[in-house]
Design an enzyme around this catalytic site. Sequence first.
Site, PDB file in Angstrom:
ATOM      1  N   LYS A 186       4.062  89.162  26.433  1.00 41.61           N
ATOM      2  CA  LYS A 186       2.896  88.271  26.548  1.00 41.61           C
ATOM      3  C   LYS A 186       3.045  87.179  25.492  1.00 41.61           C
ATOM      4  CE  LYS A 186      -2.063  88.551  27.384  1.00 41.61           C
ATOM      5  NZ  LYS A 186      -2.047  87.809  28.642  1.00 41.61           N
ATOM      6  N   GLU A 222       4.292  88.805  40.333  1.00 44.00           N
ATOM      7  CA  GLU A 222       3.072  88.590  39.555  1.00 44.00           C
ATOM      8  C   GLU A 222       2.130  87.654  40.313  1.00 44.00           C
ATOM      9  OE1 GLU A 222       1.955  90.377  37.235  1.00 44.00           O
ATOM     10  OE2 GLU A 222       2.438  89.541  35.281  1.00 44.00           O
TER      11      GLU A 222
HETATM   12  N1  PLP Z   1      -0.026  89.482  34.076  1.00 39.52           N
HETATM   13  C1  PLP Z   1      -0.132  88.378  33.319  1.00 39.52           C
HETATM   14  C2  PLP Z   1       0.916  87.330  33.448  1.00 39.52           C
HETATM   15  C3  PLP Z   1      -1.223  88.242  32.448  1.00 39.52           C
HETATM   16  O1  PLP Z   1      -1.360  87.137  31.693  1.00 39.52           O
HETATM   17  C4  PLP Z   1      -2.189  89.259  32.372  1.00 39.52           C
HETATM   18  C5  PLP Z   1      -3.298  89.155  31.447  1.00 39.52           C
HETATM   19  O2  PLP Z   1      -3.295  89.673  30.383  1.00 39.52           O
HETATM   20  C6  PLP Z   1      -2.016  90.395  33.175  1.00 39.52           C
HETATM   21  C7  PLP Z   1      -0.927  90.469  34.020  1.00 39.52           C
HETATM   22  C8  PLP Z   1      -2.999  91.519  33.125  1.00 39.52           C
HETATM   23  O3  PLP Z   1      -2.825  92.301  31.961  1.00 39.52           O
HETATM   24  P1  PLP Z   1      -4.047  93.040  31.304  1.00 39.52           P
HETATM   25  O4  PLP Z   1      -4.656  93.867  32.347  1.00 39.52           O
HETATM   26  O5  PLP Z   1      -3.457  93.857  30.221  1.00 39.52           O
HETATM   27  O6  PLP Z   1      -4.966  91.998  30.805  1.00 39.52           O
HETATM   28  C1  COI Z   2      -5.950  88.013  30.289  1.00 42.25           C
HETATM   29  O1  COI Z   2      -6.288  88.536  31.347  1.00 42.25           O
HETATM   30  O2  COI Z   2      -6.311  88.432  29.178  1.00 42.25           O
HETATM   31  C2  COI Z   2      -5.078  86.871  30.285  1.00 42.25           C
HETATM   32  O3  COI Z   2      -4.355  86.727  29.340  1.00 42.25           O
HETATM   33  C3  COI Z   2      -5.090  85.961  31.425  1.00 42.25           C
HETATM   34  C4  COI Z   2      -5.085  84.504  31.063  1.00 42.25           C
HETATM   35  C5  COI Z   2      -6.409  84.002  30.606  1.00 42.25           C
HETATM   36  C6  COI Z   2      -3.954  84.092  30.199  1.00 42.25           C
END
Ligand code: PLP
Ligand code: COI
Length: 345
Positions: A186, A222
């Site tokens: 990330k 994704e």
């Molecule tokens: N995929 C991407 C590219 C994201 O930016 C996010 C957001 O965080 C997710 C998936 C979902 O991850 P999470 O459920 O940990 O927020």
């Molecule tokens: C999240 O779901 O926390 C993300 O990072 C998505 C986006 C706002 C970058």
Amino acid sequence: MKQQPDIQWDSLPFGYIKTDYNVRCTYKDGEWGPIEVSQDEYIPLHIAATCLHYGQESFEGLKAFRGKDGKIRVFRMDENAKRFIRSAEGIMMQPMPVELFCEMVRKVVKLNARFVPPYGTGASLYIRPLEIGTSAQVGVKPSKEYTVIMFVTPVGPYFKEGFKPSKVCLSREYDRVAPKGTGSFKIGGNYAASLQAGEKAHDLGYSVMLYLDPKEKKYLDECGAANIFGIRGNSYITPASPSILPSITNKSVRQIARDLGMEVEERQIPYEELETFEEVGSCGTAAVISPVAEIHDLDNGKKFIFSTNNEAGPKSTQLFNALRAIQLGEAEDKHGWVEIIEEED
Ligand code: PLP
Ligand code: COI
């Protein structure tokens, strides 16, 4: 009792609103310093800092919720802490220990407790941790010093549709990330790489771009800044891929699906399988569970339709409600996913 901010909680967008404080912590001379509290929205940076030139930046996203009982709950921050370490290591930054990360989260939420949206508004407090390399390098080398900052902002739904299904497009013209590069971290660079595709999707009237795997363009990957899932019968099916972010929401929804007696499949999903899904949705911290009404393939004109009545399907609704109930403290937290943050008077 602190003064309530003047915010229209039930029409909040997913955007930035200034809150009272942010917290910061710096790694220097081989150790992390104390957690500092700041009211400043800006940071001083060296013009040769590695975050500015070589992309040494990672971030996280997690949420705090106010329950019917008035208590504030943070969802799975230890998971975000672990992923923050993975991302840091992936781009040679100093990883922040899990306990220090969690201390910073508790502190920034407590300090901004008046910005945690009231129960029943559908809004939540989004917590955004980020790490940057701050020391000067001109050669391509990792920084020696790092700063972690956490700010918070109250947010509403990520998509204007909220829990109503939206239209998504798909194209083979874009790779979001490189699987053996920084694909599953990330880090800011991955989001820069997604901007062209995201803006194209918006310009064409879609909520996001759905990517196929970058290597063969055969499998679902994704869905914008969220993972994707499909429902067929009693099965929850979601991609296993080295080029998606390991979503904490998806991991939680998989567990909830199992708890509800569903089958969970985490595997490569061929593009053709889209045709067989009864429901499709995306999931993430910002997206929560966002149902998908239609997927339009921009390359061949094919349309996949999952909802014709502007409503989410029954399984997606059930999963969404179960996740929300845990986050709001309305269902038993049997996996120990939430931490209550005590407010100061
Ligand atoms: N995929 C991407 C590219 C994201 O930016 C996010 C957001 O965080 C997710 C998936 C979902 O991850 P999470 O459920 O940990 O927020
Ligand atoms: C999240 O779901 O926390 C993300 O990072 C998505 C986006 C706002 C970058």
